[in-house]
Scaffold this active site. Structure first.
Site, short mmCIF file in Angstrom:
data_model
loop_
_atom_site.label_atom_id
_atom_site.label_comp_id
_atom_site.label_asym_id
_atom_site.label_seq_id
_atom_site.Cartn_x
_atom_site.Cartn_y
_atom_site.Cartn_z
N ASP A 99 0.64 -1.28 0.01
CA ASP A 99 0.06 -0.12 -0.10
C ASP A 99 1.04 1.12 0.21
OD1 ASP A 99 -2.54 1.50 0.42
OD2 ASP A 99 -1.50 2.10 2.46
N GLU A 491 5.20 10.06 3.38
CA GLU A 491 4.93 8.74 3.03
C GLU A 491 4.13 8.44 1.53
OE1 GLU A 491 2.67 6.35 5.72
OE2 GLU A 491 3.30 4.52 4.90
#
Ligand SMILES: *[C@@H]1O[C@H](CO)[C@@H](O)[C@H](O)[C@H]1NC(C)=O
Ligand SMILES: *[C@@H]1O[C@H](CO)[C@@H](O)[C@H](O)[C@H]1NC(C)=O
Ligand SMILES: *[C@@H]1O[C@H](CO)[C@@H](O)[C@H](O)[C@H]1NC(C)=O
Ligand SMILES: *[C@@H]1O[C@H](CO)[C@@H](O)[C@H](O)[C@H]1NC(C)=O
Length: 518
Positions: A99, A491
């Site tokens: 992910d 991120e």
């Protein structure tokens, strides 16, 4: 003596006339050259190197995120991983994409990634092909849809998660060396998850169109799964956030009505079966949030649905005045009007630097998704010869939408107060402390779950460059902190990459009209 001044005067008039004429011709020629060099907004143009280079980089992030037994791996610091994923249920869930900076495979955002990547290929496959990236995009998509197919072993069962996020987040290791149990989570008739099942149906329907010509068999397999999943989603209505509360801290869903409309829209495109069109017409009032612009994201598919369904009114004559589509079309226009900075209904959710800014976490997802929708709508207008978009008492052109989209892309690529490119690997200055386990640990480091945290805390830049990662992005005040523990801003995620690939593909040529998918 009288004649002389007269003749001089005459000569003078001629001279002035000629000078003016030359000046006018020069002005016209220069203006024309200026136009054709810079905008070309009214017809498809040549390749824009900046966006082509950025697209090449962006596409690499999918390779970095691949799980499973890699084929033709080009990322030197990546290797096989997750090979036993799915074994708990005797299925093969080894493929798919991690992910983000961790090793979770979350089905909800992964399916959204596949839907957006499919849409990008369908609309802008020509542009991708013009810079030799179409096969790469299709390969990344197939790696994801292979996973989704295996995750759906029977009509009313869908595996929606591989790994346990609590356990996973207690480690900082390379995917290649992880040794923990990879717990599976599924939805079924007792434990419904309408939004995940419907998003997965959308992904498979859209992907079935992508592979329709190049791999007919694969395409019809995808379509079969898509139809089953849509029925499963619709017949067993319930949010996965309610039936599986442990998902709430991660990809919490605010509702499933948007995914049902989105899936049905894609199924209509894939099948032209009127049942799916009737579904969106009938359920629009309940789920379509007509008249209220919102932000396209992994949780909210409504703006995407508004744009996708208004596409039909642009290109399908028999649907151009369809009553059932009117609410979608009107709302699509409202979404577009909100994005153009000089529109009377322009959103105020922007930074001083001009970036659309809606949330602190992963701030770039909204500007990038908005810009992607804006280029789509702009190209729909251009292709169908619609000249004007009305926003209250003003009207705008397709080029105004494109200009907005470029402004967001340019900000992301470094035209911002920090002079930082948020696309890792692009430009002179980009984040070096990306919150990404694989990128932060040297490929030959022999560290495991716990001792790997020294790499999270290391003060050295990442040893591996996570090319193509689109990090979370700036604060509302246009500043950014490049620190590895700053997962809010630093991120990357795979769904960000699908959106950025879509946006950059649309900008690869100086202007584009839609050819691949009418
Ligand atoms: C992994 O799962 C197996 C089977 O359920 C169990 O026996 C084992 O203790 C688990 N290992 C860990 C580290 O949790
Ligand atoms: C998840 O979303 C639901 C529905 O919007 C909401 O009630 C719940 O508080 C959310 N949970 C978390 C942890 O944010
Ligand atoms: C920018 O905003 C962040 C988050 O609100 C804040 O921590 C920081 O101090 C601000 N920086 C400046 C220069 O105002
Ligand atoms: C990251 O680490 C720095 C330095 O140790 C610390 O000041 C900061 O609060 C940490 N940030 C987060 C989001 O944990």
């Amino acid at each position: 003596m009288v004649a002389k001044p007269k003749s001089r005067c005459c000569c003078c008039t001629w001279l002035i006339g000629i000078i003016v004429l030359i000046a006018v011709i020069l002005a016209v020629v220069l203006t024309f050259r200026h136009r054709s060099n810079h905008s070309g907004d009214d017809q498809p143009g040549s390749i824009d190197k900046k966006y082509a280079d950025a697209l090449k980089i962006a596409m690499q992030f999918f390779d970095i995120q691949k799980s499973g037994k890699l084929e033709n791996n080009k990322i030197s610091w990546r290797g096989d991983s997750g090979l036993k994923d799915g074994s708990e249920a005797s299925i093969d869930l080894s493929k798919g994409l991690y992910d983000a900076g961790d090793h979770m495979k979350f089905g909800f955002p992964m399916a959204f990634t596949a839907t957006v990547l499919s849409w990008s290929i369908l609309e802008y496959g020509d542009q991708m092909a013009s810079v030799n990236l179409l096969d790469h995009a299709k390969d990344s998509l197939k790696w994801t849809t292979d996973f989704l197919i295996n995750a759906h072993p029977s009509p009313n069962v869908l595996y929606i998660q591989v790994g346990n996020p609590e356990t996973d987040h207690k480690c900082w290791d390379r995917p290649e060396t992880m040794s923990r149990n990879r717990t599976l989570t599924k939805i079924d008739t007792e434990t419904p998850g309408t939004e995940v099942a419907a998003e997965t149906a959308a992904a498979m329907a859209a992907a079935s169109l992508v592979f329709k010509e190049s791999d007919t068999k694969y395409s019809s397999t995808l379509l079969k799964h898509a139809k089953q999943l849509f029925d499963f989603a619709d017949d067993n209505r319930g949010s996965y956030s309610v039936s599986i509360p442990k998902v709430q801290p991660y990809y919490n869903s605010t509702g499933y009505g948007d995914e049902l409309l989105w899936a049905s829209s894609w199924l209509y495109h894939a099948t032209e079966d009127k049942t799916y069109l009737d579904f969106v017409s009938k359920n629009g009032e309940e789920f379509g949030n007509f008249g209220s612009p919102s932000w396209f994201s992994w949780d909210n598919k409504l703006p995407g649905t508004h744009i996708l369904l208004s596409r039909l009114t642009f290109f399908k004559k028999e649907l151009s005045d369809s009553k059932g589509l009117q609410g979608y079309k009107d709302t699509a226009e409202a979404v577009m009007c909100g994005l153009i900075p000089s529109s009377p209904t322009a959103t105020s959710s922007r930074t001083d630097g001009g970036l659309i800014w809606v949330s602190e976490w992963n701030a770039l997802q909204h500007p990038v998704s908005s810009a992607f929708l804006a280029t789509l709508y702009s190209d729909y207008m251009l292709t169908s010869g619609i000249k004007e978009l009305s926003c209250d008492d003003q009207s705008f052109k397709s080029s105004d939408l494109r200009k907005f989209a470029r402004s967001q892309a340019d900000y992301m690529l470094g035209k911002n107060p920090e002079k930082m490119s948020y696309l890792v690997g692009y430009g002179e200055k980009y984040p070096e402390f990306v919150h990404h386990r694989g990128a932060s640990i040297p490929a030959d480091a022999n560290t495991g779950c716990k001792d790997g945290f020294k790499w999270l805390n290391s003060e050295e830049p990442n040893p591996n460059v996570a090319y193509g990662a689109l990090v979370g992005g700036p604060f509302l005040n246009d500043t950014f902190i490049d620190a590895r523990n700053n997962s809010m801003q630093n991120e990357p995620s795979t769904y960000n990459s699908a959106l950025v690939v879509g946006l950059l593909s649309s900008l690869v040529t100086t202007s584009s009209s839609i050819e691949s998918f009418i």
